[in-house]
Design a protein around this motif. Structure first.
Motif, PDB file in Angstrom:
ATOM      1  N   SER A 162       0.823  -1.207   0.000  1.00  0.00           N
ATOM      2  CA  SER A 162       0.000   0.000   0.000  1.00  0.00           C
ATOM      3  C   SER A 162       0.860   1.261   0.000  1.00  0.00           C
ATOM      4  O   SER A 162       0.580   2.228  -0.715  1.00  0.00           O
ATOM      5  N   ASP A 163       1.925   1.250   0.791  1.00  0.00           N
ATOM      6  CA  ASP A 163       2.766   2.440   0.951  1.00  0.00           C
ATOM      7  C   ASP A 163       3.407   2.900  -0.347  1.00  0.00           C
ATOM      8  O   ASP A 163       3.697   4.092  -0.524  1.00  0.00           O
ATOM      9  N   VAL A 164       3.682   1.984  -1.269  1.00  0.00           N
ATOM     10  CA  VAL A 164       4.417   2.337  -2.495  1.00  0.00           C
ATOM     11  C   VAL A 164       3.514   2.828  -3.623  1.00  0.00           C
ATOM     12  O   VAL A 164       3.983   3.049  -4.744  1.00  0.00           O
ATOM     13  N   THR A 165       2.240   3.052  -3.340  1.00  0.00           N
ATOM     14  CA  THR A 165       1.301   3.433  -4.394  1.00  0.00           C
ATOM     15  C   THR A 165       1.788   4.628  -5.210  1.00  0.00           C
ATOM     16  O   THR A 165       1.674   4.647  -6.438  1.00  0.00           O
ATOM     17  N   ASN A 166       2.358   5.621  -4.561  1.00  0.00           N
ATOM     18  CA  ASN A 166       2.786   6.839  -5.259  1.00  0.00           C
ATOM     19  C   ASN A 166       4.307   6.973  -5.337  1.00  0.00           C
ATOM     20  O   ASN A 166       4.826   8.078  -5.470  1.00  0.00           O
ATOM     21  N   SER A 182      -2.091  -0.772 -12.227  1.00  0.00           N
ATOM     22  CA  SER A 182      -2.422  -2.030 -11.560  1.00  0.00           C
ATOM     23  C   SER A 182      -1.189  -2.886 -11.288  1.00  0.00           C
ATOM     24  O   SER A 182      -1.239  -3.819 -10.477  1.00  0.00           O
ATOM     25  N   GLN A 183      -0.069  -2.573 -11.934  1.00  0.00           N
ATOM     26  CA  GLN A 183       1.147  -3.368 -11.784  1.00  0.00           C
ATOM     27  C   GLN A 183       2.190  -2.693 -10.908  1.00  0.00           C
ATOM     28  O   GLN A 183       3.142  -3.347 -10.463  1.00  0.00           O
ATOM     29  N   LYS A 184       2.030  -1.403 -10.668  1.00  0.00           N
ATOM     30  CA  LYS A 184       3.094  -0.619 -10.029  1.00  0.00           C
ATOM     31  C   LYS A 184       3.451  -1.127  -8.637  1.00  0.00           C
ATOM     32  O   LYS A 184       4.631  -1.249  -8.290  1.00  0.00           O
ATOM     33  N   ASN A 185       2.451  -1.386  -7.798  1.00  0.00           N
ATOM     34  CA  ASN A 185       2.743  -1.727  -6.408  1.00  0.00           C
ATOM     35  C   ASN A 185       3.526  -3.018  -6.288  1.00  0.00           C
ATOM     36  O   ASN A 185       4.530  -3.089  -5.554  1.00  0.00           O
TER      37      ASN A 185
END
Length: 425
Positions: A162-166, A182-185
């Motif tokens: 969750s923390d790495v969303t941005n 949808s793949q980033k996290n």
């Protein structure tokens, strides 16, 4: 609590029709397994994954082919990978495992897929009733499965997802805008934990297939990461901090702290002073000159003096091995978001902030920066050095100083008076 992951050694039949077998070794002994690996005609000792392949066969994750080969470059299907993950005995079952509603899983893989779901690797809600079980597994989906598995091992890995969303992701596709949201996290956590890495072309390759040799290596890495606390992984910490605040400063340069209250006049409202970059991230800043309104999207700090194992996860993106700094300065890379009022030249951009750290005058000229295709100022300038777009977004290069004679303060103020003000202690 977490033991080394060992296969259950439950045997599967060799698949027909050319499918690679991931059968357990059954009653095969360690010695026999070692002999099997050493006899693979296509896995010499010099093969980059030979040790991992040996370990995977010994633990019962793989068998070779009847012709004496292992086929390390052959792709892995989703059903096969699910069956492998199901054998990780030290993987706990998820307390919130989803119902298995897949309708396209072959009979031989149903138990494996069901167990992989129970252990949290696969989330059926991410699919529309079908796993496409016999399709080859791509790296993006592999990242999903493995990072979801980690979140069952330790809930803090779930928090990290969750923390790495941005966050800023050190992969070429991120900078070129070709990495789906949808793949980033999963990609970020896979990179931050060291589970997976970028290729020589600096891409993560979410659509590339995963081979048998790569799976063998990934299983070894997964076992290691699963025994490690997320807080002990510097790269993951950086990605989380950038995601949450916009900067990795607290991880790389913790000596920088908020400007002390006792150095302000008593009449000043110190409650507006902060060392929390998230309070000014993506908000309009006061500037020295008025050529453009300015926001800072992200700020990455890199210490170039530590050994390779202690380097920032962003080092390979911005810095070449040959690059050196003087007098103990760290690199400072800032992503700028400007809205030009009339027109603005490169030199005028450099006058917006009076800071050697937050300095939009130039972008990095490193080979690494070009290879990762990070947005560069030069791509936004005309031949006369004038910005040819009204909303230039690019990364600039500055220096974070610790020497008090070289202006080590970082001082930024919003229109509402909120002040980000830090100095090295």
């Amino acid at each position: 609590m977490r033991k080394q992951m060992i296969s259950s050694l439950a045997a599967l039949a060799l698949f027909v029709g050319g499918y690679a077998s991931f059968a357990g070794m059954g009653g095969t002994s360690t010695v026999e397994a070692a002999q099997a690996v050493s006899s693979f005609k296509d896995v010499p000792a010099s093969h980059w994954a030979s040790s991992a392949i040996y370990s995977a066969v010994e633990k019962g994750y793989f068998k070779g082919y009847a012709d004496g080969t292992f086929k390390p470059g052959s792709p892995v299907t989703k059903a096969e990978m699910a069956s492998i993950l199901a054998r990780l005995n030290d993987q706990p079952e998820s307390p919130t495992a989803e119902l298995n509603h897949f309708t396209d899983v072959p009979e031989w893989a149903k138990n494996g897929v069901a167990t992989a779901i129970a252990k949290g690797f696969i989330r059926p809600s991410s699919y529309k009733g079908k796993l496409d079980a016999q399709a080859t597994l791509e790296r993006g989906e592999m990242a999903d499965w493995l990072t979801q598995g980690l979140s069952v091992v330790d809930s803090d890995y779930g928090q990290a997802l969750s923390d790495v969303t941005n966050t800023v992701i050190p992969a070429k596709e991120y900078f070129t805008g070709k990495l789906a949201d949808s793949q980033k996290n999963a990609v970020a956590v896979a990179l931050g934990t060291g589970l997976m890495s970028v290729a020589n072309d600096k891409t993560f390759g979410v659509n590339r297939t995963t081979t048998r040799a790569e799976v063998a290596v990934l299983l070894s890495r997964y076992a290691s990461v699963a025994k490690t606390k997320p807080a002990d992984l510097q790269g993951l910490n950086e990605l989380r901090q950038v995601g949450l605040t916009g900067t990795n400063l607290s991880v790389i340069a913790p000596r920088y702290q908020v400007f002390p209250e006792n150095r302000y006049p008593d009449s000043y409202d110190y409650s507006k002073v902060t060392d929390d970059f998230s309070k000014i991230r993506n908000k309009e800043l006061n500037t020295v000159t008025k050529y453009a309104s300015a926001k800072l999207k992200n700020w990455v700090v890199i210490n170039p003096y530590v050994k390779e194992t202690e380097r920032s996860i962003y080092y390979p993106v911005f810095v070449d091995e040959k690059d050196k700094l003087l007098r103990g300065a760290y690199y400072s890379f800032t992503e700028y978001d400007f809205n030009i009022i009339d027109s603005m030249s490169r030199l005028q951009a450099g006058s917006l902030f009076n800071s050697p750290t937050i300095n939009p005058l130039t972008s990095p000229n490193s080979k690494a920066f070009r290879e990762y295709a990070v947005p560069h100022m030069n791509n936004l300038l005309s031949s006369k050095g004038i910005f040819n777009v009204k909303n230039p977004i690019y990364w600039g290069e500055g220096l974070l100083h610790f020497d008090k004679t070289l202006n080590p303060e970082v001082h930024l103020t919003l229109k509402d008076g909120t002040t980000f003000y830090i100095v090295p202690n």
